[in-house]
Design an enzyme around this catalytic site. Structure first.
Site, PDB file in Angstrom:
ATOM      1  N   HIS A   1      51.833  37.280  39.632  1.00 39.23           N
ATOM      2  CA  HIS A   1      51.906  38.721  39.377  1.00 39.23           C
ATOM      3  C   HIS A   1      52.981  39.046  38.352  1.00 39.23           C
ATOM      4  CE1 HIS A   1      49.050  40.371  42.177  1.00 39.23           C
ATOM      5  NE2 HIS A   1      49.441  39.498  43.079  1.00 39.23           N
TER       6      HIS A   1
ATOM      7  N   HIS B   1      44.903  40.376  40.313  1.00 37.80           N
ATOM      8  CA  HIS B   1      43.637  39.934  40.901  1.00 37.80           C
ATOM      9  C   HIS B   1      43.100  41.106  41.685  1.00 37.80           C
ATOM     10  CE1 HIS B   1      45.707  39.585  44.784  1.00 37.80           C
ATOM     11  NE2 HIS B   1      46.732  39.162  44.054  1.00 37.80           N
TER      12      HIS B   1
ATOM     13  N   ASN C   1      44.180  45.959  50.754  1.00 39.69           N
ATOM     14  CA  ASN C   1      45.487  45.637  51.347  1.00 39.69           C
ATOM     15  C   ASN C   1      46.101  46.870  52.013  1.00 39.69           C
ATOM     16  OD1 ASN C   1      45.328  42.987  50.516  1.00 39.69           O
ATOM     17  ND2 ASN C   1      46.495  43.330  48.636  1.00 39.69           N
TER      18      ASN C   1
ATOM     19  N   ASP D   1      43.163  32.214  48.229  1.00 39.22           N
ATOM     20  CA  ASP D   1      42.427  33.431  48.572  1.00 39.22           C
ATOM     21  C   ASP D   1      41.743  34.068  47.363  1.00 39.22           C
ATOM     22  OD1 ASP D   1      44.954  33.948  47.594  1.00 39.22           O
ATOM     23  OD2 ASP D   1      45.343  35.670  48.882  1.00 39.22           O
ATOM     24  N   HIS D   2      42.254  33.787  46.162  1.00 43.13           N
ATOM     25  CA  HIS D   2      41.703  34.374  44.928  1.00 43.13           C
ATOM     26  C   HIS D   2      42.421  33.731  43.759  1.00 43.13           C
ATOM     27  CE1 HIS D   2      45.530  36.348  44.805  1.00 43.13           C
ATOM     28  NE2 HIS D   2      45.345  36.765  46.040  1.00 43.13           N
TER      29      HIS D   2
ATOM     30  N   THR E   1      44.334  39.839  48.616  1.00 38.65           N
ATOM     31  CA  THR E   1      44.850  38.893  49.605  1.00 38.65           C
ATOM     32  C   THR E   1      44.353  39.131  51.034  1.00 38.65           C
ATOM     33  OG1 THR E   1      46.801  38.550  48.271  1.00 38.65           O
ATOM     34  CG2 THR E   1      46.989  37.978  50.601  1.00 38.65           C
TER      35      THR E   1
ATOM     36  N   TYR F   1      55.106  37.105  60.718  1.00 42.96           N
ATOM     37  CA  TYR F   1      55.280  36.898  59.282  1.00 42.96           C
ATOM     38  C   TYR F   1      56.712  37.164  58.823  1.00 42.96           C
ATOM     39  CZ  TYR F   1      54.837  36.939  54.308  1.00 42.96           C
ATOM     40  OH  TYR F   1      55.024  36.652  52.986  1.00 42.96           O
TER      41      TYR F   1
HETATM   42 ZN   LIG Z   1      46.606  36.642  47.553  1.00 46.85          ZN
END
Ligand SMILES: [Zn+2]
Length: 484
Positions: free
Chosen positions: A261, A418, A159, A304-305, A138, A221
Site C-alpha cells: 500500500h 487492491h 472491510n 488474499d489478493h 482483505t 488479533y
Molecule cells: Zn489483504
C-alpha cells in the site's frame, strides 16, 4: 433481520443463470438421434479416421504425461506417487492454512524464495495464481477462503460497511456473530468435536456454533506480535500428544500487503518483505522437520489478493460530475477501488446511475472513461456481488490502478491498492498445497478461493457446510486414497 439470514447458496455446479439451459446442455450428450441412412464405405472411413485421431491424441497425451512426470522426477528427487501418501507419525491429518496478505502472484520470483519454492516443487501450485473474490479486499477474501462463500453470502461485503436494515456499522474490529454469516472452517472442525487453532484470521475471534475462540487456541488479533512468535506458537501445538494436536490451524502475516500500500508492488521494500515471508515459511518447515512431522502435515499457502501501483495522475473525482449530478459524500460508503453508493430513499437509483455514466462518458471528466457505474443487479454475474442487502445499490468498477476520490486536492502520492475487479491479473495471489494428499510438482489451472473450504474439509475427511465451491473440486486437485 433480513440481512442476517443466509438464503439459498448457489454452488458453482448450479452457477449458470438458467438451470433449464444448463440441464439441456448436459442432456445433449445422452440424446439419441435416430440412425440416418449411410453407406458402409462412409461408415468405415469415418471409423478409421476416428480411430486414427483418437490414437494420435492418446499418443500425444502419453508423451506429454511421461515428459512432464520425468521433469517432475528429476526436479524434485522424490518418488512419484499417484495416490495419497500414508501418515508416518501423526494419527490424523493436520492442515495449516497460511495467509500472506497481499502476496501478489509473481512475488515469488522477486527474489530467492527457496522455502516457498520447496513447497511449490514438492507440492501442487495454481499455475497462474489463485483468483480472489470480488471485491478483492482483505476481509471479504479471507472470509471467503474460510467459508467457501462469496461475500454476498457470508456477509462481509467490504472491510467496513453499514447494515441498511438497522444502521449498524461494521468495521474490521467487529466481532459480533450477526455480521459473520456462513460456517468458517474452525467452526466446522469444532462442530465435529475436533480441535482447531487460529493464529489470526478475519472472523476467527467470533463465537459461532461450537467455536468459542478458546484462549489456548485462538489468538486475539494484535499486529505487533512478531512473525517468528506466531510461527513458533503454531509449531508448539505439535509438541502435544498426537491426539491433542489441532487438526486445523491458521497462520496469518500482514506482509507484504502492508508495504504494498505504501510503495506499490515494484519497490525494493516489497522484495524485502517477500524474502521475510520466505524465511517464515522456512522457519515453519524446519520446526515441523525437527518434530518429524513435515511430510505428514498439509501446508496450504495462500494470499488474499494482489496489488497494483497507483499514482496521483490516476484519479477520478466525484465532484467533477456535479454538472450532471451532485454526489454528496454522505451517499458514498466506500470510494476506492470499490466505489459503493447508497443514495437516500426517494432518489431514482437508475437515474443516478444514468447521470453518473453520462458525465463519465462525456469526455469532460478527467479519467471519466476509467470508471463505470452499475446498479448492483446489473454488475457482471461473474462478480457474484448483488445478493445481499448489505451491498449498496450502486457500485462502480474502476480500471486497474485508478482511484476514486470525492474532490481534487494538492496531495501527491504514489502507492499501491487492491479491491479491483478480480479479472485483473494484478489482483491474483498464490496457492500452494504441500502434504500427503497433494501431488508433487503438479500445476493446476487457476481457481477461485471459494474452492479452498471444500479442499480442507476433504483433506480432513469431514463433512462441510453448504457453500459456493464445487463439491467435485477436491477430486481434481487431491491425490486419491490407495484402494485396498
Ligand atoms: Zn489483504
Amino acid at each position: 433481520m433480513g440481512s442476517d439470514k443466509l438464503t439459498q447458496i448457489p454452488t458453482q455446479e448450479d452457477d449458470p443463470p438458467n438451470p433449464t439451459t444448463a440441464l439441456l446442455s448436459f442432456n445433449t450428450t445422452t440424446t439419441h438421434h435416430p440412425p440416418r441412412p449411410i453407406t458402409t464405405t462412409l461408415l468405415l472411413v469415418t471409423l478409421l479416421l476416428t480411430t486414427a485421431i483418437t490414437l494420435s491424441a492418446a499418443l500425444a497425451f502419453a508423451f506429454l504425461f511421461f515428459s512432464s512426470t520425468t521433469a517432475e522426477a528429476t526436479s524434485s528427487h522424490t518418488p512419484i506417487s499417484h495416490f495419497s501418501r500414508p501418515l508416518q507419525k501423526l494419527t490424523h491429518p493436520v492442515v495449516i492454512l497460511v495467509s500472506s496478505d497481499g502476496f501478489r502472484f509473481g512475488y515469488q520470483f522477486k527474489t530467492d524464495t527457496p522455502n516457498i519454492h520447496r513447497l511449490i516443487r514438492n507440492g501442487t501450485e495454481a499455475e497462474t495464481g489463485l483468483i480472489p473474490v470480488f471485491p478483492t479486499l482483505t476481509f471479504p477474501n479471507h472470509y471467503s477462503i474460510a467459508t467457501g462463500l462469496y461475500p454476498a453470502f457470508h456477509g462481509i461485503i467490504n472491510n467496513y460497511f453499514v447494515d441498511p436494515i438497522n444502521g449498524d456499522s461494521f468495521n474490521m474490529g467487529s466481532h459480533e456473530p450477526k455480521w459473520w454469516l456462513g460456517e468458517p472452517l474452525w467452526e466446522t472442525v469444532a462442530n465435529h468435536g475436533l480441535k482447531a487453532a487460529t493464529y489470526f484470521w478475519p472472523g476467527s475471534e467470533v463465537h459461532k456454533g461450537s467455536w468459542s475462540c478458546p484462549a489456548k487456541f485462538c489468538m486475539n488479533y494484535n499486529g505487533s506480535v512478531p512473525f517468528e512468535e506466531r510461527v513458533d506458537t503454531v509449531l508448539s501445538y505439535f509438541d502435544a500428544p498426537s491426539s491433542e494436536i489441532p487438526v486445523f490451524m491458521t497462520l496469518y502475516f500482514e506482509d507484504p500487503d502492508h508495504q504494498g500500500h505504501q510503495v506499490g508492488p515494484d519497490d525494493p521494500e516489497i522484495t524485502d518483505a517477500v524474502a521475510r515471508i520466505d524465511r517464515m515459511i522456512g522457519r515453519l518447515i524446519k520446526g515441523l522437520e525437527k518434530r518429524g512431522v513435515f511430510e505428514d502435515v498439509t501446508i496450504i499457502m495462500v494470499g488474499d489478493h494482489g496489488m497494483v501501483g497507483t499514482c496521483d495522475k490516476k484519479l477520478i473525482f466525484l465532484e467533477d460530475l456535479a454538472k450532471w449530478i451532485e454526489i454528496p459524500k454522505e451517499w458514498v460508503q466506500s470510494y476506492s477501488p470499490l466505489l459503493s453508493i447508497r443514495p437516500p430513499s426517494g432518489y431514482s437509483l437508475s437515474d443516478v446511475v444514468a447521470k453518473m455514466n453520462e458525465g463519465l462518458g462525456s469526455g469532460k471528466v478527467s479519467n471519466g472513461d476509467k470508471l463505470k457505474v452499475y446498479l448492483k443487479e446489473e454488475l457482471p454475474g461473474r462478480l457474484h456481488f448483488s445478493a445481499s442487502e448489505r451491498i449498496p445499490p450502486i457500485i462502480g468498477l474502476v480500471e486497474e490502478g485508478f482511484k476514486v476520490e470525492q474532490k481534487g486536492s494538492e496531495r501527491k502520492e504514489c502507492g499501491g491498492a487492491h479491491g479491483y475487479d478480480n479479472a485483473f491479473f494484478s489482483m491474483r495471489t498464490i496457492f500452494i498445497g504441500h502434504g500427503p494428499q497433494f501431488a508433487r510438482g503438479l500445476k493446476v489451472p487457476s481457481f477461485e478461493n471459494v474452492q479452498i473450504y471444500n479442499l480442507v474439509t476433504s483433506i480432513l475427511n469431514i463433512k462441510g457446510a453448504a457453500n459456493n465451491g464445487t463439491s467435485s473440486f477436491p477430486n481434481t486437485v487431491l491425490l486419491p486414497c490407495k484402494s485396498i
